[in-house]
Design a protein around this motif. Structure first.
Motif, short mmCIF file in Angstrom:
data_model
loop_
_atom_site.label_atom_id
_atom_site.label_comp_id
_atom_site.label_asym_id
_atom_site.label_seq_id
_atom_site.Cartn_x
_atom_site.Cartn_y
_atom_site.Cartn_z
N ALA A 34 3.28 0.57 3.43
CA ALA A 34 2.08 0.67 2.60
C ALA A 34 1.43 2.05 2.75
CB ALA A 34 1.09 -0.43 2.97
N ALA A 35 1.39 2.56 3.97
CA ALA A 35 0.80 3.89 4.19
C ALA A 35 1.61 4.97 3.49
CB ALA A 35 0.71 4.18 5.69
N ALA A 36 2.93 4.91 3.61
CA ALA A 36 3.78 5.90 2.95
C ALA A 36 3.64 5.81 1.43
CB ALA A 36 5.24 5.69 3.36
N ALA A 37 3.57 4.60 0.90
CA ALA A 37 3.41 4.42 -0.54
C ALA A 37 2.04 4.92 -1.00
CB ALA A 37 3.59 2.95 -0.92
N ALA A 38 1.00 4.72 -0.19
CA ALA A 38 -0.34 5.20 -0.54
C ALA A 38 -0.37 6.72 -0.57
CB ALA A 38 -1.36 4.67 0.46
N ILE A 39 0.27 7.35 0.39
CA ILE A 39 0.32 8.82 0.42
C ILE A 39 1.11 9.35 -0.78
CG2 ILE A 39 1.25 10.80 1.69
CD1 ILE A 39 0.50 9.22 4.27
N ALA A 40 2.23 8.71 -1.07
CA ALA A 40 3.03 9.13 -2.22
C ALA A 40 2.26 8.96 -3.52
CB ALA A 40 4.34 8.32 -2.27
N ALA A 41 1.56 7.84 -3.68
CA ALA A 41 0.79 7.60 -4.90
C ALA A 41 -0.33 8.63 -5.04
CB ALA A 41 0.22 6.19 -4.90
N ALA A 42 -0.98 8.96 -3.92
CA ALA A 42 -2.06 9.96 -3.97
C ALA A 42 -1.49 11.33 -4.35
CB ALA A 42 -2.76 10.02 -2.62
N ALA A 74 7.55 10.94 -15.73
CA ALA A 74 8.14 10.58 -14.43
C ALA A 74 7.05 10.48 -13.36
CB ALA A 74 9.19 11.60 -14.02
N LEU A 75 6.09 11.38 -13.38
CA LEU A 75 5.00 11.32 -12.40
C LEU A 75 4.17 10.06 -12.56
CD1 LEU A 75 3.74 15.02 -12.33
CD2 LEU A 75 4.87 13.77 -10.48
N VAL A 76 3.87 9.70 -13.80
CA VAL A 76 3.07 8.49 -14.05
C VAL A 76 3.83 7.24 -13.60
CG1 VAL A 76 2.08 7.04 -15.87
CG2 VAL A 76 1.71 9.50 -15.90
N VAL A 77 5.12 7.16 -13.95
CA VAL A 77 5.92 5.99 -13.58
C VAL A 77 6.09 5.91 -12.06
CG1 VAL A 77 8.24 4.98 -13.73
CG2 VAL A 77 7.09 5.80 -15.79
N CYS A 78 6.38 7.05 -11.42
CA CYS A 78 6.56 7.04 -9.96
C CYS A 78 5.26 6.69 -9.23
CB CYS A 78 7.09 8.39 -9.49
SG CYS A 78 8.80 8.68 -9.96
N ALA A 79 4.12 7.16 -9.74
CA ALA A 79 2.84 6.80 -9.13
C ALA A 79 2.58 5.30 -9.27
CB ALA A 79 1.70 7.60 -9.77
N ALA A 80 2.91 4.75 -10.42
CA ALA A 80 2.74 3.30 -10.62
C ALA A 80 3.66 2.51 -9.69
CB ALA A 80 3.00 2.93 -12.07
N LEU A 81 4.89 2.96 -9.53
CA LEU A 81 5.81 2.30 -8.61
C LEU A 81 5.32 2.38 -7.17
CD1 LEU A 81 9.30 3.32 -10.05
CD2 LEU A 81 8.26 1.04 -10.03
N ALA A 82 4.82 3.54 -6.78
CA ALA A 82 4.31 3.69 -5.41
C ALA A 82 3.12 2.77 -5.18
CB ALA A 82 3.92 5.15 -5.15
N LYS A 83 2.22 2.67 -6.15
CA LYS A 83 1.08 1.75 -6.03
C LYS A 83 1.54 0.30 -5.96
CE LYS A 83 -3.19 3.01 -6.06
NZ LYS A 83 -3.98 2.85 -4.85
N SER A 84 2.59 -0.02 -6.72
CA SER A 84 3.13 -1.39 -6.68
C SER A 84 3.73 -1.71 -5.33
CB SER A 84 4.19 -1.56 -7.77
OG SER A 84 3.64 -1.39 -9.03
N VAL A 85 4.47 -0.76 -4.77
CA VAL A 85 5.04 -0.97 -3.43
C VAL A 85 3.93 -1.14 -2.40
CG1 VAL A 85 6.35 0.16 -1.58
CG2 VAL A 85 7.23 0.16 -3.92
N GLN A 86 2.90 -0.30 -2.50
CA GLN A 86 1.77 -0.41 -1.59
C GLN A 86 1.11 -1.78 -1.70
OE1 GLN A 86 -1.47 2.24 -2.45
NE2 GLN A 86 -2.78 1.31 -0.92
N SER A 87 0.85 -2.20 -2.92
CA SER A 87 0.20 -3.49 -3.14
C SER A 87 1.05 -4.65 -2.62
CB SER A 87 -0.07 -3.66 -4.63
OG SER A 87 -0.66 -4.90 -4.89
N PHE A 88 2.34 -4.62 -2.90
CA PHE A 88 3.23 -5.68 -2.43
C PHE A 88 3.27 -5.73 -0.91
CE2 PHE A 88 7.41 -7.16 -1.04
CZ PHE A 88 7.41 -8.43 -1.57
N ALA A 89 3.39 -4.56 -0.27
CA ALA A 89 3.46 -4.51 1.19
C ALA A 89 2.17 -5.04 1.81
CB ALA A 89 3.75 -3.10 1.67
N LEU A 90 1.03 -4.65 1.25
CA LEU A 90 -0.25 -5.12 1.80
C LEU A 90 -0.46 -6.60 1.56
CD1 LEU A 90 -2.66 -2.17 0.99
CD2 LEU A 90 -1.73 -2.84 3.20
#
Length: 183
Positions: A34-42, A74-90
């Motif tokens: 979740a932390a890695a996904a949050a940093i990537a999304a930011a 690609a940036l928008v899609v990857c940010a959405a995926l990173a937020k999804s991974v973060q949300s799922f992990a949390l």
């Protein structure tokens, strides 16, 4: 409200987080994900304005739009995926933590003397069992990384503003501080 609930509300956030992490289910891997996904999304959120700027510049100069459009998409899609991974992990972590807390509380309740159970109102036990666990789940799922990723985006945006135009950044910081004082 019980003594434990008052103590929890009075403790500073960092000590509550440390206490929560001590109760971590088996592996804190989900927190690291979740932390890695949050940093990537930011980071991806901070890159999006630059990509949009390149897209606008391509429109102004009459250059091809394919590359800036693909990069921005690609940036928008990857940010959405990173937020999804973060949300799922949390959410997964929160559910596991709540399950563990409820099992620990149920074990304690089952080991109480009958005299304690007779003097405590039944509704108090049920409320304690459900509401505290729900509060912990909400803290883990929504608030744990949102503050950190929000601070990271703020610092990154401020750095980008200073890098782009230091004078404009100083004016923006000054007026945002002044606007905050007016509230």
């Amino acid at each position: 409200m019980g003594r434990d609930q008052n103590t929890l509300k009075q403790t500073p956030g960092l000590s509550s987080l440390i206490t929560l992490l001590r109760r971590t289910p088996q592996s804190p891997l989900l927190l690291w994900v979740a932390a890695a996904a949050a940093i990537a999304a930011a980071a991806l959120a901070l890159l999006q304005p630059m990509a949009l700027g390149a897209l606008v510049q391509a429109v102004e100069t009459g250059d091809t739009l394919a590359q800036p459009l693909w990069v921005t998409s690609a940036l928008v899609v990857c940010a959405a995926l990173a937020k999804s991974v973060q949300s799922f992990a949390l959410q997964t972590y929160g559910e596991r933590l709540v399950r563990r807390l409820r099992c620990d509380l149920a074990d304690r309740l089952l080991n109480l003397h009958t005299r304690s159970l007779e003097t405590t109102p039944k509704g108090d036990l049920v409320t304690r069992l459900t509401s505290d666990a729900k509060s912990v789940r909400q803290i883990v799922q929504s608030g744990l990384f949102e503050v950190a990723s929000g601070a990271l985006v703020f610092v990154g945006a401020l750095a980008a503003m200073v890098w782009t135009d230091p004078l404009l950044a100083a004016v923006a910081v000054r007026f945002s501080h002044q606007a905050g004082a007016c509230r």
